[in-house]
Design a protein around this motif. Structure first.
Motif, PDB file in Angstrom:
ATOM      1  N   TYR A  55     -14.437  -8.073  -1.429  1.00 31.69           N
ATOM      2  CA  TYR A  55     -14.137  -9.336  -2.093  1.00 31.69           C
ATOM      3  C   TYR A  55     -12.903  -9.203  -2.987  1.00 31.69           C
ATOM      4  O   TYR A  55     -12.016 -10.062  -2.980  1.00 31.69           O
ATOM      5  CB  TYR A  55     -15.346  -9.800  -2.902  1.00 31.69           C
ATOM      6  N   LEU A  56     -12.825  -8.119  -3.762  1.00 32.92           N
ATOM      7  CA  LEU A  56     -11.675  -7.895  -4.635  1.00 32.92           C
ATOM      8  C   LEU A  56     -10.385  -7.729  -3.839  1.00 32.92           C
ATOM      9  O   LEU A  56      -9.339  -8.269  -4.217  1.00 32.92           O
ATOM     10  CB  LEU A  56     -11.902  -6.661  -5.505  1.00 32.92           C
ATOM     11  N   LEU A  57     -10.444  -6.983  -2.744  1.00 34.51           N
ATOM     12  CA  LEU A  57      -9.241  -6.787  -1.931  1.00 34.51           C
ATOM     13  C   LEU A  57      -8.781  -8.101  -1.312  1.00 34.51           C
ATOM     14  O   LEU A  57      -7.588  -8.368  -1.227  1.00 34.51           O
ATOM     15  CB  LEU A  57      -9.488  -5.732  -0.847  1.00 34.51           C
ATOM     16  N   LEU A  60      -7.047  -9.974  -4.042  1.00 26.92           N
ATOM     17  CA  LEU A  60      -5.763  -9.392  -4.456  1.00 26.92           C
ATOM     18  C   LEU A  60      -4.685  -9.467  -3.379  1.00 26.92           C
ATOM     19  O   LEU A  60      -3.502  -9.360  -3.688  1.00 26.92           O
ATOM     20  CB  LEU A  60      -5.967  -7.929  -4.858  1.00 26.92           C
ATOM     21  N   THR A  61      -5.080  -9.625  -2.130  1.00 22.60           N
ATOM     22  CA  THR A  61      -4.123  -9.649  -1.026  1.00 22.60           C
ATOM     23  C   THR A  61      -4.367 -10.882  -0.160  1.00 22.60           C
ATOM     24  O   THR A  61      -5.466 -11.443  -0.173  1.00 22.60           O
ATOM     25  CB  THR A  61      -4.245  -8.385  -0.152  1.00 22.60           C
ATOM     26  N   ASP A  80      -9.596   8.024   7.261  1.00 25.72           N
ATOM     27  CA  ASP A  80      -8.161   8.067   7.524  1.00 25.72           C
ATOM     28  C   ASP A  80      -7.743   7.124   8.653  1.00 25.72           C
ATOM     29  O   ASP A  80      -6.895   7.457   9.469  1.00 25.72           O
ATOM     30  CB  ASP A  80      -7.712   9.495   7.815  1.00 25.72           C
ATOM     31  N   LEU A  81      -8.353   5.948   8.676  1.00 22.45           N
ATOM     32  CA  LEU A  81      -7.933   4.900   9.602  1.00 22.45           C
ATOM     33  C   LEU A  81      -7.427   3.723   8.786  1.00 22.45           C
ATOM     34  O   LEU A  81      -7.887   3.488   7.676  1.00 22.45           O
ATOM     35  CB  LEU A  81      -9.097   4.440  10.484  1.00 22.45           C
ATOM     36  N   SER A  82      -6.471   2.978   9.339  1.00 26.18           N
ATOM     37  CA  SER A  82      -5.922   1.842   8.615  1.00 26.18           C
ATOM     38  C   SER A  82      -5.399   0.819   9.599  1.00 26.18           C
ATOM     39  O   SER A  82      -4.986   1.153  10.703  1.00 26.18           O
ATOM     40  CB  SER A  82      -4.789   2.306   7.692  1.00 26.18           C
ATOM     41  N   THR A  83      -5.421  -0.431   9.161  1.00 24.81           N
ATOM     42  CA  THR A  83      -4.822  -1.497   9.963  1.00 24.81           C
ATOM     43  C   THR A  83      -3.369  -1.700   9.584  1.00 24.81           C
ATOM     44  O   THR A  83      -2.692  -2.527  10.177  1.00 24.81           O
ATOM     45  CB  THR A  83      -5.592  -2.820   9.767  1.00 24.81           C
ATOM     46  N   GLY A  84      -2.889  -0.985   8.579  1.00 22.69           N
ATOM     47  CA  GLY A  84      -1.497  -1.079   8.163  1.00 22.69           C
ATOM     48  C   GLY A  84      -1.260  -2.043   7.019  1.00 22.69           C
ATOM     49  O   GLY A  84      -0.114  -2.297   6.662  1.00 22.69           O
ATOM     50  N   ILE A  85      -2.319  -2.577   6.433  1.00 24.05           N
ATOM     51  CA  ILE A  85      -2.124  -3.542   5.349  1.00 24.05           C
ATOM     52  C   ILE A  85      -1.981  -2.860   3.984  1.00 24.05           C
ATOM     53  O   ILE A  85      -1.664  -3.515   3.007  1.00 24.05           O
ATOM     54  CB  ILE A  85      -3.273  -4.572   5.293  1.00 24.05           C
ATOM     55  N   THR A  86      -2.204  -1.568   3.918  1.00 26.39           N
ATOM     56  CA  THR A  86      -2.129  -0.878   2.634  1.00 26.39           C
ATOM     57  C   THR A  86      -0.717  -0.935   2.068  1.00 26.39           C
ATOM     58  O   THR A  86      -0.528  -1.109   0.864  1.00 26.39           O
ATOM     59  CB  THR A  86      -2.580   0.584   2.794  1.00 26.39           C
ATOM     60  N   ALA A  87       0.275  -0.814   2.907  1.00 29.41           N
ATOM     61  CA  ALA A  87       1.663  -0.863   2.442  1.00 29.41           C
ATOM     62  C   ALA A  87       2.028  -2.251   1.922  1.00 29.41           C
ATOM     63  O   ALA A  87       2.855  -2.377   1.020  1.00 29.41           O
ATOM     64  CB  ALA A  87       2.600  -0.457   3.566  1.00 29.41           C
ATOM     65  N   ASP A  88       1.408  -3.296   2.478  1.00 27.91           N
ATOM     66  CA  ASP A  88       1.698  -4.666   2.056  1.00 27.91           C
ATOM     67  C   ASP A  88       0.868  -5.096   0.849  1.00 27.91           C
ATOM     68  O   ASP A  88       1.141  -6.144   0.273  1.00 27.91           O
ATOM     69  CB  ASP A  88       1.423  -5.649   3.198  1.00 27.91           C
ATOM     70  N   ALA A  89      -0.124  -4.309   0.499  1.00 33.27           N
ATOM     71  CA  ALA A  89      -1.019  -4.693  -0.600  1.00 33.27           C
ATOM     72  C   ALA A  89      -0.302  -4.587  -1.937  1.00 33.27           C
ATOM     73  O   ALA A  89       0.673  -3.843  -2.090  1.00 33.27           O
ATOM     74  CB  ALA A  89      -2.258  -3.800  -0.600  1.00 33.27           C
ATOM     75  N   PRO A  91       0.043  -3.497  -5.926  1.00 29.05           N
ATOM     76  CA  PRO A  91      -0.332  -2.228  -6.564  1.00 29.05           C
ATOM     77  C   PRO A  91      -1.802  -2.187  -6.995  1.00 29.05           C
ATOM     78  O   PRO A  91      -2.440  -1.143  -6.895  1.00 29.05           O
ATOM     79  CB  PRO A  91       0.601  -2.142  -7.773  1.00 29.05           C
ATOM     80  N   ALA A  92      -2.348  -3.319  -7.411  1.00 25.13           N
ATOM     81  CA  ALA A  92      -3.768  -3.357  -7.782  1.00 25.13           C
ATOM     82  C   ALA A  92      -4.652  -3.127  -6.555  1.00 25.13           C
ATOM     83  O   ALA A  92      -5.671  -2.429  -6.625  1.00 25.13           O
ATOM     84  CB  ALA A  92      -4.106  -4.689  -8.438  1.00 25.13           C
ATOM     85  N   GLY A  93      -4.267  -3.691  -5.412  1.00 26.15           N
ATOM     86  CA  GLY A  93      -5.014  -3.475  -4.176  1.00 26.15           C
ATOM     87  C   GLY A  93      -4.934  -2.035  -3.705  1.00 26.15           C
ATOM     88  O   GLY A  93      -5.913  -1.465  -3.229  1.00 26.15           O
TER      89      GLY A  93
END
Length: 134
Positions: A55-57, A60-61, A80-89, A91-93
């Motif tokens: 919910y928080l993520l 925040l994004t 260690d899996l990602s959809t690639g949204i971490t770079a677009d999040a 700083p709080a996310g």
């Protein structure tokens, strides 16, 4: 034979306890009630943490539920899996995901050991007092 906490052990225990069965048998062994309570507690705390973090993520994004949930579960499980949204999040996310990685790595094990160490028997008994009621 010592019982090891695994994802399948937690789900068997949680399912058996929530379905109303009093004991959990794995193989030809009975799982102690303290281990059942620990497994249910860890499972509920983990699910609550993942739900709140999702919910928080999402707040925040600008990402959808499936992307945010995937990132949160991946971070909490440290897979260690990602959809690639971490770079677009924001700083709080990103900080939220880093905290989830740390909690996921340390949290359930620490919580389980804390719950296991909490169950101590008292070596003495306090005196009984008769009180007047009414």
């Amino acid at each position: 034979m010592a019982w090891k906490e695994t994802a399948s052990g937690r789900s068997w225990c949680s399912t058996a306890v929530t379905c109303g069965q009093g004991e959990v048998n794995i193989g030809h062994r009975r799982l102690p009630e303290t281990a059942q309570r620990q497994a249910v507690s860890i499972t509920l705390i983990s699910v609550t943490l993942v739900a709140l973090s999702t919910y928080l993520l999402m707040a925040l994004t600008p990402h959808s539920l499936d992307q945010a949930l995937f990132e949160v579960v991946s971070a909490f499980g440290t897979v260690d899996l990602s959809t690639g949204i971490t770079a677009d999040a924001t700083p709080a996310g990103q900080l939220l995901l880093v905290l989830l990685m740390f909690i996921g790595r340390i949290g359930p094990l620490t919580l389980g050991s804390a719950l296991a160490l909490k169950d101590r028997t008292r070596r003495y008994q306090l005196p009984e007092e008769r009180v007047i009621v009414g």
